[in-house]
Design an enzyme around this catalytic site. Structure first.
Site, PDB file in Angstrom:
ATOM      1  N   SER A 170     -14.782 -23.029  13.729  1.00 31.83           N
ATOM      2  CA  SER A 170     -16.342 -22.673  13.196  1.00 31.83           C
ATOM      3  C   SER A 170     -17.073 -23.814  12.364  1.00 31.83           C
ATOM      4  O   SER A 170     -16.590 -24.290  11.541  1.00 31.83           O
ATOM      5  CB  SER A 170     -16.160 -21.592  12.174  1.00 31.83           C
ATOM      6  OG  SER A 170     -17.363 -21.516  11.254  1.00 31.83           O
ATOM      7  N   ASP A 318     -22.819 -18.798  20.890  1.00 33.78           N
ATOM      8  CA  ASP A 318     -23.975 -18.077  20.847  1.00 33.78           C
ATOM      9  C   ASP A 318     -24.637 -17.486  22.094  1.00 33.78           C
ATOM     10  O   ASP A 318     -25.534 -16.664  22.159  1.00 33.78           O
ATOM     11  CB  ASP A 318     -24.999 -18.483  20.079  1.00 33.78           C
ATOM     12  CG  ASP A 318     -24.603 -18.915  18.426  1.00 33.78           C
ATOM     13  OD1 ASP A 318     -23.730 -18.092  17.868  1.00 33.78           O
ATOM     14  OD2 ASP A 318     -25.108 -19.767  18.119  1.00 33.78           O
TER      15      ASP A 318
HETATM   16  C1  S3P Z   1     -23.525 -22.261  13.703  1.00 29.98           C
HETATM   17  C2  S3P Z   1     -22.212 -22.153  14.088  1.00 29.98           C
HETATM   18  C3  S3P Z   1     -21.773 -21.017  14.742  1.00 29.98           C
HETATM   19  C4  S3P Z   1     -23.030 -20.027  15.362  1.00 29.98           C
HETATM   20  C5  S3P Z   1     -24.185 -19.882  14.521  1.00 29.98           C
HETATM   21  C6  S3P Z   1     -24.942 -21.385  13.979  1.00 29.98           C
HETATM   22  C7  S3P Z   1     -24.057 -23.147  12.862  1.00 29.98           C
HETATM   23  O1  S3P Z   1     -21.176 -20.179  13.880  1.00 29.98           O
HETATM   24  O2  S3P Z   1     -22.369 -19.033  16.067  1.00 29.98           O
HETATM   25  O3  S3P Z   1     -25.256 -19.347  15.249  1.00 29.98           O
HETATM   26  O4  S3P Z   1     -25.327 -23.674  12.535  1.00 29.98           O
HETATM   27  O5  S3P Z   1     -23.285 -23.852  12.228  1.00 29.98           O
HETATM   28  P1  S3P Z   1     -19.564 -20.266  13.672  1.00 29.98           P
HETATM   29  O6  S3P Z   1     -19.658 -21.392  12.707  1.00 29.98           O
HETATM   30  O7  S3P Z   1     -19.215 -18.902  13.089  1.00 29.98           O
HETATM   31  O8  S3P Z   1     -19.020 -20.221  14.913  1.00 29.98           O
END
Ligand code: S3P
Length: 435
Positions: A170, A318
């Site tokens: 993540s 996403d």
């Molecule tokens: C994001 C990371 C992702 C993504 C979110 C934006 C970011 O989430 O789904 O829309 O800006 O770092 P995760 O880190 O929970 O996968």
């Protein structure tokens, strides 16, 4: 303006023309955050005027940062330096924005004062233990409602540079650790099980912070000085994705998406659509503000089902709602695995997409970490987006392929990431009106 409760969409006809989608959400959040704790002025061009990113800007104003908004898509952030933020007596409201809440948890863990982060009903259900635990390993003290917001972040806790191994791939968690690492003693290193988007690392470097990174690992040294700079926000690939899928699916379509951000950790859907038979050509590639961008020309092409490669999942995390729609219109079956994260996004995206597609006549077999979608014929019907922006837009695409009208409920949150989606979609030929 009263938010729109729902849409009536489809059936559609060929999509034509040129589209410029709004600025990248991930980059816009980070530009405000780093601009706020930098010395000097940061000018952001192409800032996403969405509710999520505006929530981040409003929070930094509450923390004493002067942020000007001279025109749409432009922000001038008067940085207060690493230690210049001021306590807010009121809770800081992240709205629907998981990125704001998780990154801010890291940044606020390093402050000399306490803060409280709150969010809307959806964000208050999302897991926060995943960010609390790695930050606690650095010495942070964060109270939660049993692993969920509201989060009470206790300031004045000395943070120690450490090596953090993240279990969940993540970018939000990695970024939270790096932002806390700015306030830690010595070096903080974060490793991830699979490389995720690296905007925080790239932007820290652009602001002059001592951040070193390679796919899957990043390090930051504490107590560095960030210097205000100019940030050019590319168009958001995740917003472009709805048009990439729609123009691929609707017969006769020929659409150009201008200057889309092509960070390799974001473009998994492009690879997957091409594996399914899509005709998407990259034109006039360039680099803007350190990020690759290009025009994408999409022409209709029939798709066939595939097994989505598990290693591409983080690069298209996403984009699954719209990929499910593409799979529903493809010949044969498409299987998605290794995507359990979809269950803890703005909604449970596996369950919500499966339910909606079944309503429209598609067979979907759910698994804990994905689904098998059997391509077929979409019919009209009534689906719910459960307040999830990307689900609402994905069903607007599905509706263009249906043989009757689709009513889509609860679409107001589209404004969190893609204000003006409905107008832009209609301009290209989508059949879409307010319910
Ligand atoms: C994001 C990371 C992702 C993504 C979110 C934006 C970011 O989430 O789904 O829309 O800006 O770092 P995760 O880190 O929970 O996968």
């Amino acid at each position: 303006m009263t938010p729109v409760a729902g849409w009536i969409a489809g059936p559609g006809s060929a999509l034509q023309g040129e589209v410029i989608v709004p600025g990248d959400k991930s980059v816009s959040h980070r530009a405000i955050m780093l601009g706020a704790i930098a010395e000097g002025v940061t000018r952001i061009v192409g800032f996403l005027e969405g509710e999520d990113t505006r929530a981040t800007a409003a929070i930094f104003r509450q923390l004493g940062v002067h942020i000007e908004a001279p025109s749409d898509g432009v922000r001038i952030v008067h940085g207060v330096g690493l230690h210049g933020l001021q306590a807010s007596q009121e809770p800081l409201d992240c709205g629907n924005a998981g990125t704001a809440m998780r990154l801010l948890t890291g940044l606020l863990a390093g402050q000399a004062f306490d803060s409280t982060l709150v969010g809307d009903a959806s964000l208050s259900q999302r897991p926060m233990r995943r960010v609390i635990d790695p930050l606690a390993a650095l010495g942070a003290h964060i109270d939660s409602n049993d692993g969920r917001a509201p989060l009470r972040i206790h300031g004045d806790q000395p943070l120690r540079g450490s090596h953090i191994d993240l279990v969940v791939a993540s970018a939000q968690l990695k970024s939270a650790v790096l932002l806390a690492g700015l306030y830690a003693d010595g070096e903080t290193r974060v490793s991830e099980s699979h490389p995720t988007r690296d905007y925080t690392e790239r932007m820290l470097t652009a602001f002059g912070a001592p951040c070193e990174f390679a796919p899957g690992v990043a390090t930051i040294r504490g107590d560095a000085t960030l210097h205000g700079t100019e940030v050019h926000v590319p168009a958001d690939f995740s917003s472009a994705a709805f048009f990439l899928a729609a123009a691929t699916l609707v017969p006769g379509s020929d659409l150009v998406l201008r200057q889309v951000g092509m960070n390799p950790r974001r473009t998994g859907l492009l690879h997957v659509l091409r594996m399914m038979g899509a005709n998407i050509v990259e034109e006039t590639a360039s680099v803007q503000g350190g990020e690759p961008v290009c025009d994408l020309r999409v022409r209709h092409a029939p798709l066939h089902g595939i097994e989505v490669p598990v290693e591409l999942v983080p690069d298209m995390i996403d984009e699954f709602p719209v990929l499910f729609v593409a799979a529903a219109c493809a010949q044969g079956t498409t299987s998605v695995r290794g995507a359990a994260e979809l269950r803890v996004k703005e909604s449970d995206r596996i369950a919500v997409m499966a339910a909606g597609l079944r309503t429209l006549g598609i067979r979907v077999d759910e698994t804990p970490d994905g689904a098998t979608i059997h391509g077929g014929k979409l019919h009209g019907g009534a689906v719910e987006s459960h307040g999830d922006h990307r689900i609402a837009m994905a069903f607007a695409v599905a509706a263009q392929l249906a043989d009757g009208e689709v009513s889509i409920g609860d679409v107001a949150n589209v404004a969190t990431s893609f204000p003006g989606f409905d107008d832009l979609a209609r301009d290209t030929g989508f059949a879409l009106r307010d319910a």
